[in-house]
Scaffold this active site. Structure first.
Site, PDB file in Angstrom:
ATOM      1  N   ASN A  56       1.331  -1.109   0.204  1.00 14.06           N
ATOM      2  CA  ASN A  56      -0.386   0.223   0.085  1.00 14.06           C
ATOM      3  C   ASN A  56       0.753   1.850  -0.086  1.00 14.06           C
ATOM      4  OD1 ASN A  56      -1.982  -1.472   0.161  1.00 14.06           O
ATOM      5  ND2 ASN A  56      -2.566  -1.375   2.201  1.00 14.06           N
ATOM      6  N   ARG A 436      -5.795   3.105 -13.055  1.00 12.95           N
ATOM      7  CA  ARG A 436      -4.285   2.978 -12.910  1.00 12.95           C
ATOM      8  C   ARG A 436      -3.154   1.898 -11.896  1.00 12.95           C
ATOM      9  NH1 ARG A 436      -4.561   7.175  -9.195  1.00 12.95           N
ATOM     10  NH2 ARG A 436      -4.019   8.364 -10.393  1.00 12.95           N
ATOM     11  N   HIS A 466     -15.851   3.485 -14.510  1.00  9.30           N
ATOM     12  CA  HIS A 466     -15.042   2.645 -13.701  1.00  9.30           C
ATOM     13  C   HIS A 466     -16.468   2.023 -13.263  1.00  9.30           C
ATOM     14  CE1 HIS A 466     -14.948   2.365  -9.180  1.00  9.30           C
ATOM     15  NE2 HIS A 466     -14.057   2.180  -9.183  1.00  9.30           N
ATOM     16  N   TYR A 499     -12.279  -9.906  -2.115  1.00 15.38           N
ATOM     17  CA  TYR A 499     -13.267  -8.102  -2.009  1.00 15.38           C
ATOM     18  C   TYR A 499     -14.235  -9.054  -1.957  1.00 15.38           C
ATOM     19  CZ  TYR A 499      -9.145  -6.405  -3.876  1.00 15.38           C
ATOM     20  OH  TYR A 499      -7.456  -5.665  -4.666  1.00 15.38           O
ATOM     21  N   ARG A 595     -14.748   1.636   4.979  1.00 16.29           N
ATOM     22  CA  ARG A 595     -13.688   1.320   4.921  1.00 16.29           C
ATOM     23  C   ARG A 595     -11.510   2.504   5.190  1.00 16.29           C
ATOM     24  NH1 ARG A 595     -11.684  -1.363  -0.021  1.00 16.29           N
ATOM     25  NH2 ARG A 595     -10.695   0.272   0.092  1.00 16.29           N
ATOM     26  N   HIS A 623     -15.434  -4.053   0.198  1.00 15.42           N
ATOM     27  CA  HIS A 623     -15.141  -3.310  -1.438  1.00 15.42           C
ATOM     28  C   HIS A 623     -16.551  -2.778  -2.099  1.00 15.42           C
ATOM     29  CE1 HIS A 623     -14.252  -2.591  -5.584  1.00 15.42           C
ATOM     30  NE2 HIS A 623     -13.066  -2.379  -5.202  1.00 15.42           N
TER      31      HIS A 623
END
Length: 720
Positions: A56, A436, A466, A499, A595, A623
């Site tokens: 991360n 990305r 998206h 997820y 989250r 998610h």
């Protein structure tokens, strides 16, 4: 707007009511690291969370820190909603993060490594190796490592070499025994080889009769202790490991790019070499003159240097989490087939290319009523993948249209689209090339799809696509019916096991018509400004969400109460936050399940005392996005792809759908209750932006939302 309202709006825009986005992200990553620190977490899972924390951080520096540094260089003076300049943010990131990474490395060295050794896993230091082990590593080096290495001298005849992004390196000091001159060289530790070199069984560490599962050393130690092969005739004085991170973000001017795919390919080549250096990690033992030489050559300051003890790049610990020790991991989980879809069988590959073979009919199931699926508790393969696969082979299906934001490298979804095109169906795939760090993978799939005749589109200029939607057009008798899937997560079977995401499969006419309009917007010149049911960004999503929050505010003012529950990944948008503050001031009870980043301050007297925020961190990455509005008893609930962030509301194409089947509404409300009552994985947010982990009260049972949902899914499967 009245003067009183203007004054109220201005007061709610004060910086003290907002938290910083970047610092909020660091607090999220602190919660991730806390899973590694928590003794209740199985040992190899603790190792995994340690690696996730580092992974991360790499992305955080490559993107977020890089952007802030660019703003400082450009002398950007605009303040964030919380009142900070770019330089102030960089300073506070450094002050917050340094103790965290020191704690992480100290914890790995002093706690995790000894605990791993208790279970027969030994990551050894070279100094502790016996002669046989050293001879083995020398032979390994000569045969497998030495041919890959390229030492690069640093002197007036050899300029400072380019050091690639995220590379681990050795700064080597050598001395010519004839002249006495000292020289420096850089040796890159190859990332094409395993980071941890395992000894064969007969050379494993022996520990008083204990069963030893794995014994190994880091690759850089093997390189460092065989440097004489790289510099024959020279005396190796010392070596110093270091690692750098570069700016890996890029911007594409779509208006000027004749070929978007080609432009992104060119930018990806640049990313491999990287932009400016934004971080250097090194051992504290590195002498100051070596550090200064590296800093000067890479044009960085002390603020960009992080001193870390022990092993650099703990992200590579992922490699050890796969060791065959199930007792040190979470119990395995196999997603269940959703109850409504069990009649289709356990294998989604139900159709064949032979059109004379009638596939099991998922379309009949959908016509009987909307199907809600919840991954990874329920199988992605047995639901979404089955839907697309059957559509690809069903002779009555005329067209398939879908968006692809991220998918796996061996995507069955893409293979199904290829099969559909080969079966003479019209297939449209909107591939988001600007996802990305997935750009390269998406380019590969885009080219494969184009070669078989799929109509591949790259979205709308200036917007990332998206949204997660599939539209299947099917001939049924003398009319056309549209079947759709709208989800909260990517069409990626690998992440669907990690997820948590929701999706609905339906054939409601109004939603089908809306998706048709959305695809016309994405693939053509349509400028659709109204939708029947869907909330679409950047068209109507922001306005409709704010309108529903204000409706709850009005209900509270009129004495009917107000209720909002919203689950998302991040809450950043200042306008949405201000709207929530106004609702809280009116008495609306608000629970937020966020989250990651949350820039809203809960529990502020007179502003947000009716707002509570929790974050759930655990074995699965939360998610799914769910939005519930009480609406004075006529409750409404939505799921979709959008967080409440400016980028989702204004700069991306997103789709959020209402859930109208009473059975599914009840399921989602029950799901929200499980999250809100979690006392194992939930963290409660404090007004200052810190979080406190919930713990069961004395005598209270532990309620882990992930465990509860796995158990429910298992019970539902066994009940058939």
């Amino acid at each position: 707007m009245t003067f009183v309202q203007e004054a109220k709006d201005a007061s709610l825009k004060q910086p003290e009511y907002y938290l910083n986005r970047e610092l909020g992200w660091l607090e999220f990553n602190r919660r991730v690291l806390s899973e590694a620190f928590d003794p209740r977490t199985p040992l190899l899972e603790r190792l995994k969370f340690t690696a996730i924390f580092s992974a991360n951080l790499d992305e955080f520096f490559m993107v977020r820190v890089a952007i802030l540094k660019e703003q400082v260089e450009a002398e950007v003076s605009r303040l964030t909603p919380d009142g900070r300049t770019p330089q102030q943010q960089l300073d506070e990131i450094s002050a917050t993060l340094r103790p965290m990474v020191v704690d992480q490395h100290h914890f790995f060295q002093q706690t995790l490594r000894p605990q791993l050794e208790e279970h027969g896993i030994y990551l050894l230091n070279y100094i502790d190796l016996n002669q046989e082990q050293r001879l083995y590593l020398q032979e390994y080096f000569e045969k497998r490592i030495f041919p890959v290495l390229t030492p690069l001298a640093i002197d007036p005849a050899h300029p400072f070499p380019h050091i690639s992004n995220l590379s681990l390196n050795l700064a080597v000091n050598v001395k010519d025994p004839h002249t006495g001159n000292e020289r420096f060289a850089r040796v890159k530790v190859p990332n094409t080889l395993p980071r941890f070199i395992e000894f064969p069984t007969e050379l494993r560490y022996q520990d008083d009769g204990k069963k030893v599962i794995w014994t190994g050393v880091t690759l850089e130690q093997v390189v460092a202790h065989n440097l004489e092969f790289l510099f024959p005739g020279m005396t190796i004085q010392e070596y110093y490991p270091f690692r750098i991170t570069r700016d890996a973000d890029f911007e594409i001017s779509e208006d000027e790019a004749d070929d978007l795919l080609l432009a992104i390919e060119q930018e990806l080549r640049k990313r491999r070499f990287g932009g400016s250096v934004v971080r250097m990690e090194l051992h504290p033992t590195m002498p100051n003159f070596v550090r200064r030489m590296l800093m000067d050559e890479m044009n960085i300051t002390d603020a960009d240097v992080y001193e870390l003890e022990g092993v650099l790049n703990l992200k590579d610990l992922f490699a050890l989490t796969g060791l065959p020790l199930p007792e040190l991991k979470e119990h395995p989980w196999t997603p269940m087939i959703p109850p409504r879809l069990r009649s289709l069988g356990d294998d989604p590959d139900l159709a064949t290319v032979d059109s004379t073979v009638e596939p099991s009919d998922i379309f009949t199931v959908i016509r009987e009523g909307d199907v809600l699926v919840h991954h990874p508790y329920e199988s992605f393969r047995g639901s979404v993948e089955a839907f697309i696969t059957q559509a690809a082979h069903d002779p009555q299906v005329l067209a398939i249209k879908m968006t692809l934001y991220r998918t796996s490298g061996d995507s069955p979804i893409v293979k199904a689209l290829i099969a559909a095109a080969e079966n003479q169906k019209q297939v449209v795939a909107l591939v988001e090339l600007k996802a990305r760090f997935d750009e390269e993978n998406n380019i590969i799939w885009a080219r494969k799809l184009e070669r078989v005749g799929v109509h591949v589109m790259y979205g709308v200029v200036g917007l990332k696509t998206h949204t997660k939607v599939v539209l299947v057009v099917r001939q049924e008798g003398d009319h056309i019916r549209r079947y759709i899937h709208i989800g909260t997560g990517n069409y990626n079977p690998k992440t669907a096991r990690l997820y948590t995401d929701l999706g609905i499969m339906t054939c409601r006419d109004d939603l089908g018509a809306d998706l048709t309009d959305l695809f016309n917007f994405l693939t053509g010149y349509s400028r659709q400004h109204s939708y029947r049911k869907l909330l679409i960004a950047p068209v109507n999503l922001r306005d409709r969400m704010m309108s529903m929050i204000r409706r709850e505010t009005d209900h509270a003012h009129s004495g009917q109460g107000g209720r909002i529950i919203a689950k998302m990944n991040s809450l950043v948008d200042p306008k949405m936050i201000q709207c929530l503050y106004e609702a809280s001031q009116a008495g609306v009870e608000i629970d937020l399940i966020v989250r990651g980043i949350c820039c809203l301050r809960p529990g502020l007297e007179g502003v947000s005392e009716n707002i509570r925020v929790i974050s759930i961190i655990g074995r699965f990455l939360e998610h799914s996005r769910i939005f519930y509005f009480g609406n004075a008893g006529a409750e409404q609930i939505y799921i979709g792809s959008a967080d409440w962030m400016p980028r989702n509301l204004d700069r991306r194409v997103e789709a959020v759908t209402p859930i109208e089947d009473p059975r599914l509404i009840a399921q989602l409300k029950d799901l929200l209750d499980i999250f809100l009552n979690d006392n194992r994985q939930a963290w409660e947010m404090n007004p200052d932006g810190t979080f406190t982990q919930r713990r069961p009260e004395e005598g209270e049972p532990e309620r882990s939302s992930h465990e509860i949902l796995m158990q429910r899914s298992l019970e539902a499967s066994n009940a058939r």
